[in-house]
Design a protein around this motif. Structure first.
Motif, PDB file in Angstrom:
ATOM      1  N   TYR A  79       2.467  -7.314   8.641  1.00 16.89           N
ATOM      2  CA  TYR A  79       2.676  -5.970   8.097  1.00 16.89           C
ATOM      3  C   TYR A  79       4.109  -5.510   8.339  1.00 16.89           C
ATOM      4  O   TYR A  79       4.671  -5.756   9.409  1.00 16.89           O
ATOM      5  CB  TYR A  79       1.765  -4.940   8.767  1.00 16.89           C
ATOM      6  N   ILE A  80       4.673  -4.854   7.336  1.00 16.04           N
ATOM      7  CA  ILE A  80       5.831  -3.989   7.550  1.00 16.04           C
ATOM      8  C   ILE A  80       5.295  -2.576   7.437  1.00 16.04           C
ATOM      9  O   ILE A  80       4.881  -2.141   6.358  1.00 16.04           O
ATOM     10  CB  ILE A  80       6.949  -4.254   6.526  1.00 16.04           C
ATOM     11  N   PHE A  81       5.237  -1.870   8.563  1.00 16.11           N
ATOM     12  CA  PHE A  81       4.564  -0.581   8.639  1.00 16.11           C
ATOM     13  C   PHE A  81       5.614   0.525   8.655  1.00 16.11           C
ATOM     14  O   PHE A  81       6.260   0.782   9.669  1.00 16.11           O
ATOM     15  CB  PHE A  81       3.692  -0.520   9.895  1.00 16.11           C
ATOM     16  N   VAL A 101       0.879  -1.171   0.000  1.00 16.56           N
ATOM     17  CA  VAL A 101       0.000   0.000   0.000  1.00 16.56           C
ATOM     18  C   VAL A 101       0.917   1.221   0.000  1.00 16.56           C
ATOM     19  O   VAL A 101       1.698   1.415   0.932  1.00 16.56           O
ATOM     20  CB  VAL A 101      -0.926   0.022   1.231  1.00 16.56           C
ATOM     21  N   PHE A 102       0.817   2.038  -1.038  1.00 12.94           N
ATOM     22  CA  PHE A 102       1.744   3.148  -1.205  1.00 12.94           C
ATOM     23  C   PHE A 102       1.299   4.380  -0.413  1.00 12.94           C
ATOM     24  O   PHE A 102       0.163   4.477   0.062  1.00 12.94           O
ATOM     25  CB  PHE A 102       1.890   3.492  -2.684  1.00 12.94           C
ATOM     26  N   ILE A 156       1.809  -7.573   3.902  1.00 16.64           N
ATOM     27  CA  ILE A 156       1.537  -6.300   3.226  1.00 16.64           C
ATOM     28  C   ILE A 156       2.536  -5.266   3.734  1.00 16.64           C
ATOM     29  O   ILE A 156       2.697  -5.096   4.952  1.00 16.64           O
ATOM     30  CB  ILE A 156       0.098  -5.810   3.474  1.00 16.64           C
ATOM     31  N   ILE A 157       3.202  -4.575   2.817  1.00 16.64           N
ATOM     32  CA  ILE A 157       4.095  -3.479   3.170  1.00 16.64           C
ATOM     33  C   ILE A 157       3.318  -2.182   2.997  1.00 16.64           C
ATOM     34  O   ILE A 157       2.806  -1.897   1.911  1.00 16.64           O
ATOM     35  CB  ILE A 157       5.348  -3.480   2.283  1.00 16.64           C
ATOM     36  N   THR A 158       3.195  -1.428   4.065  1.00 14.76           N
ATOM     37  CA  THR A 158       2.473  -0.150   4.018  1.00 14.76           C
ATOM     38  C   THR A 158       3.486   0.986   4.151  1.00 14.76           C
ATOM     39  O   THR A 158       4.158   1.103   5.163  1.00 14.76           O
ATOM     40  CB  THR A 158       1.418  -0.050   5.136  1.00 14.76           C
ATOM     41  N   ASP A 159       3.602   1.799   3.115  1.00 21.96           N
ATOM     42  CA  ASP A 159       4.573   2.887   3.091  1.00 21.96           C
ATOM     43  C   ASP A 159       3.874   4.204   3.411  1.00 21.96           C
ATOM     44  O   ASP A 159       3.239   4.803   2.554  1.00 21.96           O
ATOM     45  CB  ASP A 159       5.242   2.947   1.718  1.00 21.96           C
ATOM     46  N   GLU A 160       3.984   4.638   4.663  1.00 21.62           N
ATOM     47  CA  GLU A 160       3.347   5.882   5.123  1.00 21.62           C
ATOM     48  C   GLU A 160       1.880   5.929   4.688  1.00 21.62           C
ATOM     49  O   GLU A 160       1.447   6.888   4.030  1.00 21.62           O
ATOM     50  CB  GLU A 160       4.086   7.099   4.544  1.00 21.62           C
TER      51      GLU A 160
END
Length: 327
Positions: free
Chosen positions: A215-217, A103-104, A183-187
């Motif tokens: 998650y990688i938050f 998620v960008f 899911i990788i969430t970038d800001e």
């Protein structure tokens, strides 16, 4: 819990080219020897100042960038290990893409304005050939819209018709469409209002409980990271300087940089905030020419002679810290 991703001494350098022949004259050292692993149903928060390498790490893990050096190991649902550092075969790539989504940061740029919401969410389902009929696919996408708090009749609308918070929910629906394990969430909340931020965070946590997603938050908001993370990784100038359980890191930060970050968190009562205690001053050094030794020593009030000569290695097993203050 089963391991999903593991990085071993991962580095990412971007070449700097000049002249008509585009000769390489240097490198931007975005990541320096990053080591960590993440397991199913775990949330790892990644924090640090702008330019510390947080987003680059996310893009290396999603294979937007290949690492310059180091190894990225991917473990599938059966526990089989694959080295995905550089080129990977088509079968492994499809399996990896379905297990990991992103998620960008900017919900206004991450959705194609020419596609309807239904087409945006359906695209990964079609690539991975999840459904045999269009009707099954459409019903599934409408269920996803309801799951993220949107109306199913949004299916035929376009991104420009929605607010930032609604667009980020659409991006989340797209990310969970393939039922990924990570899911990788970038800001994911930085472009949203405060009230909408809490809604998106709670949505992510609810989805995690239902589907056991890891998650990688990635965020600069320490309060949000503390609220969602099991462990927190602190980065500075492309280096991991500290990693620990989220509660322990907030209560007992060890690295001087982490301590300065904790002191800079604004409180609700301005009278209780002592600006004189914030010891972090100046800008980080350039990643093109990082300082010798410890990358933080030019800004550290505890620096010793060894700090400018020798780069510290990660110490301790659980509460990891890279600092010469700790033997």
């Amino acid at each position: 819990m089963k391991k999903i991703i593991e990085t071993i001494n991962v580095k990412k350098y971007f070449p700097i080219k000049k002249g008509i022949f585009l000769k390489t004259v240097g490198h931007v050292k975005a990541l320096e020897s990053v080591n960590f692993s993440i397991h199913e149903n775990q949330t790892i928060g990644v924090v640090g100042e702008s330019g510390c390498g947080k987003s680059t790490l996310g893009r290396v893990l999603t294979k937007i960038y290949n690492p310059t050096e180091g190894t990225i190991n991917y473990y599938d649902k059966d526990g089989e290990k694959y080295d995905i550092s550089n080129k990977i075969n088509k079968k492994t790539n499809m399996k990896y893409r379905s297990d990991l989504q992103m998620v960008f940061q900017n919900p206004f740029d991450s959705l194609d304005p020419r596609m309807t919401i239904g087409d945006i969410i359906s695209e990964p389902l079609q690539i991975h050939k999840v459904f045999k009929t269009k009707s099954e696919e459409k019903d599934y996408v409408k269920d996803l819209l309801k799951k993220v708090g949107l109306y199913e009749d949004y299916f035929s609308r376009y991104p420009h018709e929605f607010s930032g918070g609604q667009r980020q929910r659409i991006a989340i629906a797209r990310a969970i469409a393939l039922k990924p394990r990570l899911i990788i969430t970038d800001e994911p909340t930085s472009a949203l209002d405060i009230s909408v931020q809490s809604q998106v965070i709670n949505l992510l946590k609810d989805i995690q409980k239902e589907n056991n997603i890891a998650y990688i938050f990635i965020s600069h908001n320490l309060d949000v990271v503390y609220h969602v993370s099991d462990r927190i990784m602190v980065m500075y100038l492309g280096n991991v300087v500290e990693e620990a359980d989220s509660k322990e890191l907030f209560e007992s930060p060890m690295h001087p940089y982490t301590q300065a970050l904790m002191k800079s968190v604004p409180g609700w009562n301005p009278r209780e905030r002592k600006l004189s205690e914030i010891s972090l001053e100046g800008e980080p050094p350039s990643p093109i020419a990082p300082p010798p030794g410890c990358p933080f020593h030019p800004r550290c009030k505890y620096k010793m002679d060894i700090c400018s000569k020798e780069k510290p290695t990660i110490k301790n097993a659980d509460h990891k810290v890279a600092c010469h203050l700790f033997k």
